[in-house]
Design a protein around this motif. Sequence first.
Motif, short mmCIF file in Angstrom:
data_model
loop_
_atom_site.label_atom_id
_atom_site.label_comp_id
_atom_site.label_asym_id
_atom_site.label_seq_id
_atom_site.Cartn_x
_atom_site.Cartn_y
_atom_site.Cartn_z
N LYS A 54 0.83 -1.19 0.00
CA LYS A 54 0.00 0.00 0.00
C LYS A 54 0.87 1.24 0.00
CE LYS A 54 -4.61 -0.32 1.80
NZ LYS A 54 -5.49 -0.20 2.93
N GLN A 55 1.88 1.21 0.81
CA GLN A 55 2.78 2.36 0.90
C GLN A 55 3.43 2.63 -0.45
OE1 GLN A 55 3.14 4.29 3.52
NE2 GLN A 55 4.67 5.62 2.59
N ARG A 56 3.90 1.54 -1.09
CA ARG A 56 4.53 1.70 -2.40
C ARG A 56 3.53 2.24 -3.43
NH1 ARG A 56 7.00 -3.81 -3.03
NH2 ARG A 56 8.02 -3.82 -1.05
N GLN A 57 2.32 1.76 -3.35
CA GLN A 57 1.30 2.22 -4.29
C GLN A 57 1.05 3.71 -4.10
OE1 GLN A 57 -2.41 0.11 -4.00
NE2 GLN A 57 -3.27 1.16 -5.77
N LYS A 58 0.97 4.16 -2.84
CA LYS A 58 0.78 5.58 -2.56
C LYS A 58 1.96 6.39 -3.06
CE LYS A 58 -2.30 5.34 1.42
NZ LYS A 58 -2.48 5.62 2.83
N GLU A 59 3.17 5.87 -2.85
CA GLU A 59 4.37 6.57 -3.32
C GLU A 59 4.37 6.65 -4.85
OE1 GLU A 59 7.62 4.40 -1.63
OE2 GLU A 59 7.26 5.22 0.38
N GLU A 60 3.97 5.53 -5.48
CA GLU A 60 3.91 5.52 -6.95
C GLU A 60 2.86 6.52 -7.45
OE1 GLU A 60 4.80 4.84 -10.75
OE2 GLU A 60 5.97 4.12 -9.04
N GLU A 61 1.71 6.55 -6.82
CA GLU A 61 0.66 7.49 -7.20
C GLU A 61 1.14 8.93 -7.00
OE1 GLU A 61 -2.76 6.32 -4.94
OE2 GLU A 61 -3.22 4.64 -6.25
N ALA A 62 1.84 9.16 -5.89
CA ALA A 62 2.37 10.50 -5.61
C ALA A 62 3.38 10.90 -6.68
CB ALA A 62 3.01 10.55 -4.22
N ARG A 63 4.27 9.95 -7.07
CA ARG A 63 5.24 10.23 -8.13
C ARG A 63 4.53 10.52 -9.45
NH1 ARG A 63 8.64 6.56 -5.67
NH2 ARG A 63 7.73 4.81 -6.79
N GLN A 64 3.53 9.70 -9.73
CA GLN A 64 2.78 9.87 -10.98
C GLN A 64 2.08 11.24 -10.99
OE1 GLN A 64 0.02 6.72 -11.73
NE2 GLN A 64 -0.26 7.29 -13.87
#
Length: 105
Positions: A1-11
């Motif tokens: 979940k954390q990685r997904q949030k980080e990826e979404e934030a980067r995107q």
Amino acid sequence: KQRQKEEEARQLADEQAEAERLEQAKLAAKEAELGRLEIEQIKQELILTKQRQKEEEARQLADEQAEAERLEQAKLAAKEAELGRLEIEQIKQELILTKQRQKEE
């Protein structure tokens, strides 16, 4: 979940950066167009200034030519007047001589 949030934030950050670059490109294009229009306006003003200058020079030349023509006409009139005066003087002298001859006869 954390990685997904980080990826979404980067995107999201990438999308925002892309949107910012797009806005900067649009702004640069508008500035370039304004610069081009300003250059075109300056060119047109220069053309008009040169045209007005040529027209003024032509008017000035025409005025100078007209003045020279008036001067020539005045000189010619003065010469004609002098010739007329001399002719009158000659006629007077001839009249005097004719009267003198008549008296002598």
